[in-house]
Design a protein around this motif. Sequence first.
Motif, PDB file in Angstrom:
ATOM      1  N   ASN A  10       0.822  -1.213   0.000  1.00 16.47           N
ATOM      2  CA  ASN A  10       0.000   0.000   0.000  1.00 16.47           C
ATOM      3  C   ASN A  10       0.857   1.263   0.000  1.00 16.47           C
ATOM      4  OD1 ASN A  10      -2.538  -1.319   0.056  1.00 16.47           O
ATOM      5  ND2 ASN A  10      -2.182  -1.823   2.197  1.00 16.47           N
ATOM      6  N   ALA A  11       2.152   1.103  -0.313  1.00 20.34           N
ATOM      7  CA  ALA A  11       3.118   2.198  -0.468  1.00 20.34           C
ATOM      8  C   ALA A  11       3.479   2.887   0.843  1.00 20.34           C
ATOM      9  CB  ALA A  11       2.628   3.223  -1.493  1.00 20.34           C
ATOM     10  N   HIS A  12       3.226   2.247   1.992  1.00 19.13           N
ATOM     11  CA  HIS A  12       3.685   2.797   3.259  1.00 19.13           C
ATOM     12  C   HIS A  12       5.158   2.436   3.424  1.00 19.13           C
ATOM     13  CE1 HIS A  12      -0.716   2.153   4.372  1.00 19.13           C
ATOM     14  NE2 HIS A  12      -0.547   3.461   4.310  1.00 19.13           N
ATOM     15  N   VAL A  13       5.985   3.421   3.727  1.00 18.40           N
ATOM     16  CA  VAL A  13       7.404   3.181   3.957  1.00 18.40           C
ATOM     17  C   VAL A  13       7.658   3.324   5.451  1.00 18.40           C
ATOM     18  CG1 VAL A  13       9.750   3.948   3.465  1.00 18.40           C
ATOM     19  CG2 VAL A  13       8.025   4.027   1.666  1.00 18.40           C
ATOM     20  N   PHE A  14       8.364   2.350   6.023  1.00 19.97           N
ATOM     21  CA  PHE A  14       8.653   2.382   7.446  1.00 19.97           C
ATOM     22  C   PHE A  14      10.019   1.771   7.698  1.00 19.97           C
ATOM     23  CE2 PHE A  14       6.316  -1.363   6.297  1.00 19.97           C
ATOM     24  CZ  PHE A  14       6.932  -2.407   6.969  1.00 19.97           C
ATOM     25  N   GLU A  15      10.557   2.043   8.873  1.00 18.87           N
ATOM     26  CA  GLU A  15      11.874   1.574   9.255  1.00 18.87           C
ATOM     27  C   GLU A  15      11.723   0.372  10.175  1.00 18.87           C
ATOM     28  OE1 GLU A  15      14.538   3.820  12.203  1.00 18.87           O
ATOM     29  OE2 GLU A  15      15.171   4.550  10.239  1.00 18.87           O
ATOM     30  N   ASP A  42       2.572  -8.041   2.556  1.00 21.96           N
ATOM     31  CA  ASP A  42       3.363  -7.953   1.332  1.00 21.96           C
ATOM     32  C   ASP A  42       4.332  -6.790   1.490  1.00 21.96           C
ATOM     33  OD1 ASP A  42       4.364  -8.203  -1.206  1.00 21.96           O
ATOM     34  OD2 ASP A  42       2.613  -7.331  -2.203  1.00 21.96           O
ATOM     35  N   VAL A  43       5.527  -7.077   2.034  1.00 23.66           N
ATOM     36  CA  VAL A  43       6.514  -6.059   2.392  1.00 23.66           C
ATOM     37  C   VAL A  43       7.836  -6.400   1.716  1.00 23.66           C
ATOM     38  CG1 VAL A  43       7.816  -5.074   4.314  1.00 23.66           C
ATOM     39  CG2 VAL A  43       5.404  -5.616   4.611  1.00 23.66           C
ATOM     40  N   GLU A  44       8.500  -5.379   1.228  1.00 20.38           N
ATOM     41  CA  GLU A  44       9.828  -5.580   0.631  1.00 20.38           C
ATOM     42  C   GLU A  44      10.737  -4.429   1.032  1.00 20.38           C
ATOM     43  OE1 GLU A  44       9.025  -3.618  -3.743  1.00 20.38           O
ATOM     44  OE2 GLU A  44       8.660  -5.766  -3.496  1.00 20.38           O
ATOM     45  N   LYS A  45      12.023  -4.617   0.831  1.00 23.33           N
ATOM     46  CA  LYS A  45      12.978  -3.559   1.161  1.00 23.33           C
ATOM     47  C   LYS A  45      12.749  -2.377   0.216  1.00 23.33           C
ATOM     48  CE  LYS A  45      16.669  -6.569   2.785  1.00 23.33           C
ATOM     49  NZ  LYS A  45      18.037  -7.046   2.513  1.00 23.33           N
ATOM     50  N   ALA A  46      12.774  -1.174   0.791  1.00 24.62           N
ATOM     51  CA  ALA A  46      12.632   0.044   0.000  1.00 24.62           C
ATOM     52  C   ALA A  46      14.024   0.565  -0.340  1.00 24.62           C
ATOM     53  CB  ALA A  46      11.858   1.100   0.786  1.00 24.62           C
TER      54      ALA A  46
END
Length: 160
Positions: A10-15, A42-46
């Motif tokens: 969903n295009a959320h970027v987090f650390e 569904d998460v991948e490295k940014a």
Amino acid sequence: MIVFDLKCSNAHVFEAWFGSSSDYETQQDRGLVSCPICGAEDVEKAVMAPAVGTKGNRRSTTPAKPVDIGRDSAVPVAGGDPEIAKAMLQTLADMQKKILDQSEYVGSKFADEARAIHHGEAEMRGIYGETTPEDAAALEDEGIDAMPLLFPVRPRGGDA
């Protein structure tokens, strides 16, 4: 410890912090990595900029000033602007609430339930509850990820 910027579907970027790169891979393979904002798995490295230090052979001619962070010392947050600091704290509280709304309160059985989830003996899910400092240290020694909440909460209906 290693820090990755992660991005959900969903295009959320987090650390997120991991013990090592392989810890990230292991947790990702086990479905333990999810977006703290929306819960998407569904998460991948940014894409992230590497932290590059200054050359080791360059020394400052100005001696470093000692910093006293004693018990009664105040450390400015958000550039010292109290409104920005309040907004930051509110954002953190809202994020914690959203995470807890998607988690199960397990009361004083937290350490036992965390172990059961870790070993695949219980359903994979977010949990929160209470534990002793000794049990928390034992979880860490066993490689089971757990952390204290940033803000105190009232349990949702009794001890589990």
